[in-house]
Every structure is written in C-alpha cells, then in structure tokens.
Design a protein around this motif. Structure first.
Motif, PDB file in Angstrom:
ATOM      1  N   ARG A 208       0.830  -1.206   0.000  1.00  0.00           N
ATOM      2  CA  ARG A 208       0.000   0.000   0.000  1.00  0.00           C
ATOM      3  C   ARG A 208       0.863   1.254   0.000  1.00  0.00           C
ATOM      4  O   ARG A 208       0.617   2.198  -0.751  1.00  0.00           O
ATOM      5  N   ALA A 248      -7.839  -7.039   2.512  1.00  0.00           N
ATOM      6  CA  ALA A 248      -7.822  -5.926   1.573  1.00  0.00           C
ATOM      7  C   ALA A 248      -9.238  -5.497   1.200  1.00  0.00           C
ATOM      8  O   ALA A 248     -10.140  -6.328   1.064  1.00  0.00           O
ATOM      9  N   GLU A 252      -8.618  -2.081  -3.739  1.00  0.00           N
ATOM     10  CA  GLU A 252      -7.185  -1.846  -3.588  1.00  0.00           C
ATOM     11  C   GLU A 252      -6.424  -2.455  -4.762  1.00  0.00           C
ATOM     12  O   GLU A 252      -6.995  -3.105  -5.642  1.00  0.00           O
TER      13      GLU A 252
END
Length: 416
Positions: A208, A248, A252
């Motif tokens: 991320r 997640a 994403e």
C-alpha cells in the motif's frame, strides 16, 4: 521479345534463407521440465504418474450432469466477456461467505486459473516493469510477466526444521518502491507453504505504501490442513487458507485468482475466476475479448453446480487429501536419506531425496528404471533444486506402490 506478362508472374529469386523465430521474450521462456519428465515416460509400461497437479478421480457426477443438461438445453453460444450473471452472482456469494462482502462488480469469470493469471498480468504489467515472485513456484507465475517484457526477480522461501518458511523482512526489502507487481501463490505449488495472516497483513501494508500491485494465486485455498481450528476463513463448515481478501478492500491494488480445478476436480474444464477492483473490469473485459472472448456457457453452468451443491464433496475431498498426505509423509520419512515435512496446504509433498541435487536427471531415471513419475524440483526454479514434488491426490494403495518403487530404486543405486 520476352512475354512481359509471363515475366511479371515469374516468382522472384528467394531471399537469403532465414529461420522464422518467435520474439526473444518468448524464445527465452523456460520449457516445462514436468512435461519433459512426462514425455520420458511415453512407452514405459505401467508408469505411476505423480508428476501433474491433479487428482486421479474424475469430476463428480453432479457437476458433469449440470454441464450435460446445459448442453442439451442449447447453452452453446457466446456469453458476456466477464461471465454469465448467475455464475458471477454465485461466486460473489461464495467469496463473501469466505472472505467478507464482495459484490458482483468485482467478479470476473475466466477460461481457467492460468488464463486469469495472464489477464491479471496484462492488466498491470508492461515492458521494463519490475516484478517480484516468491519461489519455489509453479513456473507459469514467473514466466507470464516475462512474456510481457517485464523483469522478474525471485525471493526464495527457506527450508528448515519446520518445512518451508518465509523470511518476511527479506521479502519486504525486495519490494522496493520501483516494484510494479508482487506475484504470490499460497497455498503454494510445489512446497505446500501457506502464508500466515500476519505475513499477509505486513506485505499488504508495505505494498500500500509503495503502490505495488499484488496478484495472489489462491487456487489451492480450499486444500488447507491447519493444525488449529479457526485458521483461515469458513464457508458452509469448510476451511479456507488465509487470503488477501480477508484483509484488503475490494478496490485496492490486489487481484486474487482462483480456479475450479482443484477443490472440485475440474482440471480439464478450464474454468477460473478473479476478484479485482471494479475500476479494472471494463479494461479486463477488453482483454478477455482479445484472448478468449468468454468461457463456454455450459462449463459456466457446471461451475454454478460445483459451488451450490459441492460443499460436502469438497469437505470430503479435503479430508481424503489430508489422510493421503499424512500416509505419504510417514512412508517417505522411513526411507534413508529422505527429508520430508507435512505441508499445511495444496496437494503436494516437496521433499529432499538422495540424487535430487540433479533433480531432472533423477526424475528421468526414476521413470525409466522404476516406472515412477515425480516432478523435478528444478522445474520450480533453481531454488527448488535438491527436491522433488509428489502429488498425493490419489488413494493410499497407489501411494504405497510408488513408495515401494522409490525404495527399490534407492536401494539399487545406493545414492548419497
């Protein structure tokens, strides 16, 4: 005066001879060493083949009957690029039960899991991009990005007293800001390693921060044998391995690939799916159109039957596989020079055996001299050298016959 028309129609002298070749990125792909060993078995009578990743059992009748009924009703036409609505809706419910809310907008049906992996790579990887893959690994995941001109670097699991384990800090160090994509397979082919939820969380947070895509090959998620109850997800009382989908958000930079091949014994049907951000779906539909157009309609109907009516079948299959795994590990552990650990997932034992430092040569010799078909560790990258893979998706009598042949071979050769 020469006939002008005849002269014009006379073929020109051939150009200097050149050999037509594929482009370099394709020519440099690794050929399958598993297939090379299998080819060595042609003509050898009574070979016991444990080299491929599939059960020796046929697809169950309730799935075959659904496909037959769909064919009889005329399900032979093109479908939506992303799959028929009933199957996408069924998959959305299935994934939601295992991993939390998932809408149909995030579901795409593909012509097999390997097709899904290629499509996922085509969505996010281009020439010159840096890709990291955790190995030993089914070679398709390492080679697919190379077809697209990407540069693939590998980071190996470590083998020790507890079997195959991930050096998490080493992997995080390899995931530099210039990395475009991380390719992971858990439960892993060939090692059976399963990534823990804590490891997944650390990797997800790191990716991320740096905007790194994750493509997670989770086709073995249902073939999971945890030591403790409650590890992984649950669906209809059946266990699933830890998944990035547990952590997640659906929009994403994470694409999870799955398949009907393993948990429902549908290897030959070539039906898979992926869970991906909704923002990718329009472009994914274009890629499907230019690759396969769609998965066959009657096969998709079989997929609905697999999920809607296959809970008990998969539960029984996993129990059978666990029993076969334990039986084979115990038998192999009794052989001199063999180092084997019971893996927590997938359908393979990846073990060290005398002679496996040249595993391709060893596996060819086992076929020729013992009628035993195993996959060489080197087929899964140089990190797998020194090991061989045995698919245990069969009954224990067949496993015993294979162990007997391996025992006799080792006794004859006194390999060290």
């Amino acid at each position: 005066m020469p006939d002008v028309l005849s002269a014009a129609l006379t073929p020109a002298a051939p150009a200097p001879a050149t050999v037509p070749n594929a482009r370099d990125a394709v020519r440099l792909l690794r050929p399958s060493q598993i297939r090379e060993v299998a080819n060595a078995g042609f003509g050898v009578p009574d070979v016991l083949p444990f080299w491929f990743g599939e059960s020796d059992r046929v697809t169950p009748p309730f799935i075959r009957d659904a496909a037959s009924a769909a064919l009889a009703s005329g399900a032979t036409f093109y479908t939506h690029n992303l799959g028929i609505a009933p199957l996408r809706e069924t998959l959305a419910r299935y994934v939601s039960a295992l991993h939390g809310p998932t809408s149909v907008d995030h579901v795409a049906v593909t012509s097999a899991g390997v097709n899904a992996l290629m499509l996922a790579a085509q969505l996010v990887v281009g020439a010159g991009d840096r890709v990291v893959a955790v190995t030993p690994l089914w070679p398709n995941l390492v080679e697919i990005p190379k077809i697209l001109g990407a540069h693939v670097e590998t980071m190996s699991l470590a083998y020790g007293a507890n079997g195959w384990q991930l050096d998490l800090q080493r992997l995080l160090g390899a995931l530099t800001p210039d990395t475009k994509l991380l390719m992971l397979n858990s439960p892993n082919n060939p090692t059976g390693w399963v990534m823990s939820r804590d490891e997944q969380r650390a990797v997800l947070e790191h990716c991320r921060r740096h905007g790194i895509w994750i493509v997670a090959d989770e086709v073995y998620e249902r073939l999971y044998y945890p030591n403790e109850a409650g590890q992984g997800g649950m669906h209809g009382g059946m266990q699933g391995a830890p998944s990035f989908l547990d952590l997640a958000a659906r929009d994403e930079h994470v694409i999870c690939v799955n398949s009907f091949s393993k948990a429902w014994l549908m290897t030959g049907w070539r039906l898979g799916w992926m869970i991906a951000p909704a923002s990718l779906m329009d472009d994914l539909g274009k890629l499907v159109e230019y690759n396969t157009s769609c998965s066959p309609a009657f096969v998709q109907q079989a997929g609905i039957a697999a999920i809607e009516h296959g809970a008990q079948f998969t539960r029984d299959l996993v129990a059978d596989l666990r029993a076969s795994r334990d039986h084979l590990v115990q038998a192999l552990a009794a052989l001199p020079g063999v180092d084997v650990k019971a893996p927590p997932g997938a359908m393979y034992v990846f073990f060290s055996v005398p002679g496996a430092l040249r595993s391709l040569d060893l596996c060819k010799a086992l076929v020729r001299e013992a009628g035993l078909g195993l996959a060489p560790g080197s087929a899964f990258g140089p990190e797998g050298e020194g090991f061989v893979r045995w698919c245990y998706a069969c009954d224990t009598a067949r496993l015993d016959a294979g162990v007997e042949r391996l025992t006799d071979y080792l006794a004859r050769h006194h390999t060290r």
